[in-house]
Structure formats: structure tokens, C-alpha cells
Design an enzyme around this catalytic site. Structure first.
Site, PDB file in Angstrom:
ATOM      1  CG  MET A 269      -1.875  -1.217   1.253  1.00  0.00           C
ATOM      2  SD  MET A 269      -2.831  -1.453  -0.255  1.00  0.00           S
ATOM      3  CE  MET A 269      -4.041  -0.159  -0.065  1.00  0.00           C
ATOM      4  NE  ARG A 270       3.100   3.433   3.631  1.00  0.00           N
ATOM      5  CZ  ARG A 270       1.908   3.194   4.170  1.00  0.00           C
ATOM      6  NH1 ARG A 270       0.867   2.948   3.407  1.00  0.00           N
ATOM      7  NH2 ARG A 270       1.739   3.191   5.484  1.00  0.00           N
TER       8      ARG A 270
ATOM      9  CG  HIS B  73      -5.996  -1.426  -8.932  1.00  0.00           C
ATOM     10  ND1 HIS B  73      -5.707  -0.713  -7.782  1.00  0.00           N
ATOM     11  CD2 HIS B  73      -7.114  -0.860  -9.449  1.00  0.00           C
ATOM     12  CE1 HIS B  73      -6.604   0.251  -7.628  1.00  0.00           C
ATOM     13  NE2 HIS B  73      -7.473   0.175  -8.617  1.00  0.00           N
TER      14      HIS B  73
HETATM   15  C1  GRF Z   1      -6.216  -6.902  -2.617  1.00  0.00           C
HETATM   16  O1  GRF Z   1      -7.585  -6.660  -2.813  1.00  0.00           O
HETATM   17  C2  GRF Z   1      -5.419  -6.263  -3.702  1.00  0.00           C
HETATM   18  O2  GRF Z   1      -6.052  -6.294  -4.949  1.00  0.00           O
HETATM   19  C3  GRF Z   1      -5.282  -4.858  -3.203  1.00  0.00           C
HETATM   20  O3  GRF Z   1      -5.107  -4.989  -1.807  1.00  0.00           O
HETATM   21  C4  GRF Z   1      -5.683  -6.212  -1.388  1.00  0.00           C
HETATM   22  C5  GRF Z   1      -4.605  -6.987  -0.721  1.00  0.00           C
HETATM   23  O4  GRF Z   1      -5.076  -8.147  -0.113  1.00  0.00           O
HETATM   24  N1  GRF Z   1      -4.223  -4.164  -3.880  1.00  0.00           N
HETATM   25  P1  GRF Z   1      -4.043  -9.194   0.528  1.00  0.00           P
HETATM   26  O5  GRF Z   1      -3.130  -8.417   1.464  1.00  0.00           O
HETATM   27  O6  GRF Z   1      -3.310  -9.862  -0.580  1.00  0.00           O
HETATM   28  O7  GRF Z   1      -4.919 -10.152   1.286  1.00  0.00           O
END
Ligand code: GRF
Length: 220
Positions: free
Chosen positions: A89-90, A108
Site C-alpha cells: 500500500m505504498r 489492483h
Molecule cells: C487486494 O484486494 C489487492 O487487490 C489490493 O489490496 C488487497 C490486498 O489483499 N491491492 P491481501 O493483502 O493480498 O490479502
């Protein structure tokens, strides 16, 4: 062919990491997750790395350059050939992204180029689209941009809330991301003029409608 050496970057739950580790355990898979990097020390996904005996490192992402400077020697040490961002998330430093051009993939939860950025499922519901989905793509410096390797489509249902739609998308994430990794590991994926070509892959021929024509609902 030696297995493709993969590093997975995570920030949280890690269910996609788990799916990738599981896929790599299959005999036919020519990829191996050799390094997990988490931006958060408390990421539950780190447990999946530990359970699989995969080396994991925590690099807090306070600053893009500092993160890249800390990650680069680890990637070298573990001879990583491909980075898979999985719920990372960065936003990464653009020089780092360029250095890994066509060797770094992201996921995504939307049908890109629609609904980039945060809360993609919420954006899809607000727009009233009939189909949502999921995209695996090579990473470019601009957020959620880059040549598309694969997409999966799910219907949006009338009673969906964000959680229900996210769960439906997540189920296909766990199928498509391992498939994309396998295709890359088999060296069947290449980028030509910013579009992805995949050797010997087929596409479905059937169209899907939403709403469906339901005879029971026909006007009398
Ligand atoms: C997923 O929905 C992915 O598409 C998004 O963040 C979520 C991550 O889920 N970028 P995880 O950490 O793999 O369970």
C-alpha cells in the site's frame, strides 16, 4: 529451466502472498518466492512467509528513497528476478520502478484503467458499473498504470456493498495472480510497445450480460 526467483512486497493481510506461495509449491510451477518484504512489522501476511520458511524483512516505508535503498541489497542478495506487489500500500520511488521495468508486477481490484487508486470497489459501486474486476499489470511510475497482463471480471449485484464486492473480487485475485506468475515464469509474457503479448494463451469467446435476460421477469 531454473525457477524464477520472486520477491513479494506486502503491507497487510497477505492473502495474495499466500496464493502465490501455494501456486509455487505446485510441481509444474517454475517460480519460487525467495523473499518477502513488508512495509509493516505487524502485517499478518508475514506469518505466511514464516510458515513457508521464506526469508522475510520489514522495511518501514517512511520515505521512498530510504525504502528503495534498504530493499535493493536484499533483492540482490536473494538474486530476485521478479517483484510481485501484493497488497503493498505504498507508492515506490520512480527510479526504483524504472530499474525494475517489466520485472515488477502489481495487482489492483478494478478493471484498469478504471478506478485507479484507493477504494476501487467503492468507486465501482458509486459509478454503477455492472461489472467490476481485477487486473494484474506491469508497474510504471504512475499509480496503477502499466501494461496489462491479465484481468478477471465479476458481476456487480444489486444488493452489493463494498465488502461483498471486494470478497467476490478477492476470490478471482487468488486465481489470476498465480496464473499470471506462472505465465511469466514460463517466459511466455513480453511487453511490446507497452502492450503485453502472451505466447500460446487463449481468451474466452463467450460474452456475459448483466443484467441477464430472465424469462420469469418478462413483462406480461
Ligand atoms: C487486494 O484486494 C489487492 O487487490 C489490493 O489490496 C488487497 C490486498 O489483499 N491491492 P491481501 O493483502 O493480498 O490479502
Amino acid at each position: 529451466m531454473t525457477p524464477l526467483r520472486v520477491s513479494v512486497f506486502i503491507s497487510g493481510r497477505g492473502s495474495n502472498l499466500q496464493a502465490l506461495i501455494g501456486a509455487c509449491a505446485a510441481e509444474a510451477c517454475r517460480a519460487e518466492v525467495v523473499l518477502v518484504i513488508s512495509s509493516h512489522a505487524e502485517a499478518p501476511g508475514l506469518d505466511f512467509a514464516a510458515a513457508a520458511g521464506i526469508h522475510a524483512a520489514v522495511i518501514p516505508h517512511r520515505d521512498q528513497r530510504a525504502f528503495a535503498a534498504a530493499a535493493e541489497p536484499l533483492l540482490l542478495e536473494h538474486k530476485v528476478e521478479l517483484i510481485c506487489l501484493a497488497g503493498f500500500m505504498r507508492v515506490l520511488d520512480s527510479s526504483f520502478v524504472e530499474a525494475w521495468r517489466d520485472r515488477m508486477v502489481n495487482i489492483h481490484p478494478s478493471l484498469l484503467p478504471a478506478f485507479r487508486g484507493l477504494h476501487a470497489q467503492r468507486q465501482a459501486l458509486a459509478a454503477g458499473v455492472r461489472f467490476a474486476g481485477y487486473t494484474v499489470h506491469f508497474v510504471r511510475p504512475e499509480l496503477d498504470c502499466g501494461p496489462i497482463i491479465g484481468q478477471a471480471v465479476v458481476p456487480v449485484r444489486a444488493d452489493d456493498d463494498e465488502a461483498a464486492l471486494a470478497a467476490r473480487i478477492l476470490a478471482v485475485e487468488h486465481r489470476l495472480y498465480p496464473l499470471a506468475l506462472r505465465l511469466i515464469a514460463e517466459r511466455r509474457v513480453r511487453v511490446v510497445s507497452e502492450r503485453v503479448e502472451i505466447v500460446s494463451a487463449t481468451a474466452p469467446v463467450v460474452a456475459t450480460l448483466n443484467p441477464q435476460d430472465c424469462p420469469g421477469d418478462a413483462l406480461a
